[in-house]
Design a protein around this motif. Structure first.
Motif, PDB file in Angstrom:
ATOM      1  N   ILE A   6      -5.667  10.899   5.202  1.00 14.16           N
ATOM      2  CA  ILE A   6      -6.413  10.101   4.851  1.00 14.16           C
ATOM      3  C   ILE A   6      -6.306   8.432   5.144  1.00 14.16           C
ATOM      4  O   ILE A   6      -7.880   8.288   4.852  1.00 14.16           O
ATOM      5  N   PHE A   7      -6.282   8.400   6.610  1.00 14.91           N
ATOM      6  CA  PHE A   7      -6.681   7.138   7.208  1.00 14.91           C
ATOM      7  C   PHE A   7      -8.090   7.786   8.435  1.00 14.91           C
ATOM      8  O   PHE A   7      -8.764   6.627   7.893  1.00 14.91           O
ATOM      9  N   ILE A  10     -10.350   6.922   5.126  1.00 18.84           N
ATOM     10  CA  ILE A  10     -11.033   5.386   4.526  1.00 18.84           C
ATOM     11  C   ILE A  10     -11.102   4.569   5.933  1.00 18.84           C
ATOM     12  O   ILE A  10     -12.308   4.557   5.807  1.00 18.84           O
ATOM     13  N   ILE A  29      -8.180  -2.904   6.599  1.00 24.44           N
ATOM     14  CA  ILE A  29      -7.395  -2.321   4.906  1.00 24.44           C
ATOM     15  C   ILE A  29      -6.659  -3.444   4.965  1.00 24.44           C
ATOM     16  O   ILE A  29      -5.218  -3.151   5.305  1.00 24.44           O
ATOM     17  N   LEU A  30      -6.604  -3.662   3.483  1.00 26.10           N
ATOM     18  CA  LEU A  30      -5.261  -3.804   3.239  1.00 26.10           C
ATOM     19  C   LEU A  30      -4.070  -2.817   2.399  1.00 26.10           C
ATOM     20  O   LEU A  30      -4.618  -2.166   1.807  1.00 26.10           O
ATOM     21  N   ASP A  31      -2.596  -2.711   2.310  1.00 25.17           N
ATOM     22  CA  ASP A  31      -2.085  -1.910   1.610  1.00 25.17           C
ATOM     23  C   ASP A  31      -1.770  -1.827   0.507  1.00 25.17           C
ATOM     24  O   ASP A  31      -1.550  -2.817   0.009  1.00 25.17           O
ATOM     25  N   GLY A  33       0.025  -0.547  -0.608  1.00 32.76           N
ATOM     26  CA  GLY A  33       1.753  -1.054  -1.035  1.00 32.76           C
ATOM     27  C   GLY A  33       2.582  -2.507  -0.275  1.00 32.76           C
ATOM     28  O   GLY A  33       3.092  -1.875   0.444  1.00 32.76           O
ATOM     29  N   HIS A  39      -0.741  -8.249   3.561  1.00 33.73           N
ATOM     30  CA  HIS A  39      -0.249  -7.055   4.401  1.00 33.73           C
ATOM     31  C   HIS A  39      -1.073  -5.934   4.189  1.00 33.73           C
ATOM     32  O   HIS A  39      -2.060  -5.896   3.486  1.00 33.73           O
ATOM     33  N   LEU A  41      -3.166  -3.515   7.273  1.00 35.66           N
ATOM     34  CA  LEU A  41      -3.389  -2.137   8.152  1.00 35.66           C
ATOM     35  C   LEU A  41      -4.441  -2.501   8.821  1.00 35.66           C
ATOM     36  O   LEU A  41      -5.679  -2.734   8.343  1.00 35.66           O
ATOM     37  N   ASN A  87       5.339   1.646  13.578  1.00 36.91           N
ATOM     38  CA  ASN A  87       5.800   3.189  13.133  1.00 36.91           C
ATOM     39  C   ASN A  87       5.199   4.414  13.974  1.00 36.91           C
ATOM     40  O   ASN A  87       4.239   5.236  13.520  1.00 36.91           O
ATOM     41  N   GLY A  93       9.724   5.888  10.227  1.00 38.83           N
ATOM     42  CA  GLY A  93       9.625   5.033   9.631  1.00 38.83           C
ATOM     43  C   GLY A  93       7.957   5.999   9.353  1.00 38.83           C
ATOM     44  O   GLY A  93       7.929   5.116   8.626  1.00 38.83           O
ATOM     45  N   GLN A  94       7.586   6.344  10.264  1.00 34.29           N
ATOM     46  CA  GLN A  94       5.569   6.367   9.714  1.00 34.29           C
ATOM     47  C   GLN A  94       6.370   7.676   9.248  1.00 34.29           C
ATOM     48  O   GLN A  94       6.137   8.462   9.184  1.00 34.29           O
ATOM     49  N   THR A  95       4.993   6.837   7.733  1.00 30.35           N
ATOM     50  CA  THR A  95       4.513   8.140   6.321  1.00 30.35           C
ATOM     51  C   THR A  95       3.207   8.747   6.267  1.00 30.35           C
ATOM     52  O   THR A  95       3.079   9.463   6.461  1.00 30.35           O
ATOM     53  N   VAL A  96       2.264   7.740   8.122  1.00 37.79           N
ATOM     54  CA  VAL A  96       1.264   8.498   7.806  1.00 37.79           C
ATOM     55  C   VAL A  96       0.817   8.166   9.374  1.00 37.79           C
ATOM     56  O   VAL A  96       0.993   7.549   9.756  1.00 37.79           O
ATOM     57  N   HIS A 100      -1.871   3.232  13.639  1.00 36.53           N
ATOM     58  CA  HIS A 100      -1.924   2.229  12.781  1.00 36.53           C
ATOM     59  C   HIS A 100      -1.079   1.293  12.699  1.00 36.53           C
ATOM     60  O   HIS A 100       0.243   1.086  13.217  1.00 36.53           O
ATOM     61  N   HIS A 102       1.040  -2.185  11.166  1.00 34.97           N
ATOM     62  CA  HIS A 102       1.244  -3.091  10.503  1.00 34.97           C
ATOM     63  C   HIS A 102       1.296  -4.673  10.425  1.00 34.97           C
ATOM     64  O   HIS A 102       1.387  -4.927  11.251  1.00 34.97           O
TER      65      HIS A 102
HETATM   66  P1  AMP Z   1       3.889   3.913   7.790  1.00 34.65           P
HETATM   67  O1  AMP Z   1       5.578   3.565   7.625  1.00 34.65           O
HETATM   68  O2  AMP Z   1       3.688   3.388   8.700  1.00 34.65           O
HETATM   69  O3  AMP Z   1       2.903   4.996   8.034  1.00 34.65           O
HETATM   70  O4  AMP Z   1       3.313   3.438   6.581  1.00 34.65           O
HETATM   71  C1  AMP Z   1       2.048   3.672   6.170  1.00 34.65           C
HETATM   72  C2  AMP Z   1       1.441   2.359   5.287  1.00 34.65           C
HETATM   73  O5  AMP Z   1      -0.114   3.151   4.672  1.00 34.65           O
HETATM   74  C3  AMP Z   1       2.218   2.040   4.008  1.00 34.65           C
HETATM   75  O6  AMP Z   1       2.661   0.677   4.392  1.00 34.65           O
HETATM   76  C4  AMP Z   1       1.774   2.515   2.642  1.00 34.65           C
HETATM   77  O7  AMP Z   1       1.694   1.647   1.741  1.00 34.65           O
HETATM   78  C5  AMP Z   1      -0.211   2.833   3.115  1.00 34.65           C
HETATM   79  N1  AMP Z   1      -1.150   3.356   2.537  1.00 34.65           N
HETATM   80  C6  AMP Z   1      -0.723   4.594   1.956  1.00 34.65           C
HETATM   81  N2  AMP Z   1      -1.635   5.411   1.998  1.00 34.65           N
HETATM   82  C7  AMP Z   1      -2.971   4.029   1.383  1.00 34.65           C
HETATM   83  C8  AMP Z   1      -3.807   3.941   0.976  1.00 34.65           C
HETATM   84  N3  AMP Z   1      -4.449   5.374   0.682  1.00 34.65           N
HETATM   85  N4  AMP Z   1      -4.537   2.488   1.622  1.00 34.65           N
HETATM   86  C9  AMP Z   1      -3.540   1.659   1.395  1.00 34.65           C
HETATM   87  N5  AMP Z   1      -2.935   1.791   2.410  1.00 34.65           N
HETATM   88  C10 AMP Z   1      -2.041   2.498   1.972  1.00 34.65           C
END
Ligand code: AMP
Ligand code: ZN
Length: 134
Positions: A6-7, A10, A29-31, A33, A39, A41, A87, A93-96, A100, A102
């Motif tokens: 997804i990143f 984007i 970009i603006l996060d 969440g 906040h 990224l 992360n 805590g990395q989810t994407v 990136h 923050h």
């Molecule tokens: P991390 O947990 O370090 O991988 O952070 C991922 C961040 O990406 C989180 O703060 C999410 O809120 C943010 N995020 C996920 N999808 C999107 C999106 N489509 N646009 C902007 N921010 C996003």
């Protein structure tokens, strides 16, 4: 570009985002969440899953971008401070899984939590770790 990242989409502009800054190598970009107001990224346009995969040159430039945007956010939003958070791996805590950084503006008495409980550095750990770098 990784399919299904997804990143990547984007960063390339295939998915619209609230973009604060863009150049050949990065999009900021603006996060979606936000932990706090402002906040943001920093996304490199070339896919790297994490810090360990990031080319040195991109790593160096990313911090220059971070410094500039951090200053603009802090000044423009009258923040009292700002955290850089980055992360790597689910355990961290990395989810994407696209590198990136923050940028999290901080305000006196906000509820953002980037704290940990301080432990104690044992002699055994210290020796083990120092040995890795000798
Ligand atoms: P991390 O947990 O370090 O991988 O952070 C991922 C961040 O990406 C989180 O703060 C999410 O809120 C943010 N995020 C996920 N999808 C999107 C999106 N489509 N646009 C902007 N921010 C996003
Ligand atoms: Zn990607």
């Amino acid at each position: 570009m990784e399919e299904n990242c997804i990143f990547c989409k984007i960063a390339r502009g295939d998915i619209p985002s609230a973009t604060l800054y863009e150049d050949e190598e990065f999009r900021v970009i603006l996060d979606l969440g936000p932990a706090s107001k402002g906040h943001a990224l920093i996304l490199p346009k070339k896919h790297a899953a994490n810090l360990f995969e990031l080319p040195d040159e991109t790593a160096a430039k990313a911090l220059v971008v971070a410094k500039r945007i951090a200053g603009q956010l802090k000044g423009g939003l009258h923040a009292d401070g700002l955290n850089l958070v980055q992360n790597n791996g689910a355990a961290a805590g990395q989810t994407v899984e696209h590198f990136h950084i923050h940028l999290i503006p901080r305000y006196q008495d906000d509820t953002v939590n980037v704290k940990w409980q301080p432990g104690e550095l044992s002699d055994a750990d210290k020796e083990e770790i120092l040995k890795l770098f000798r």
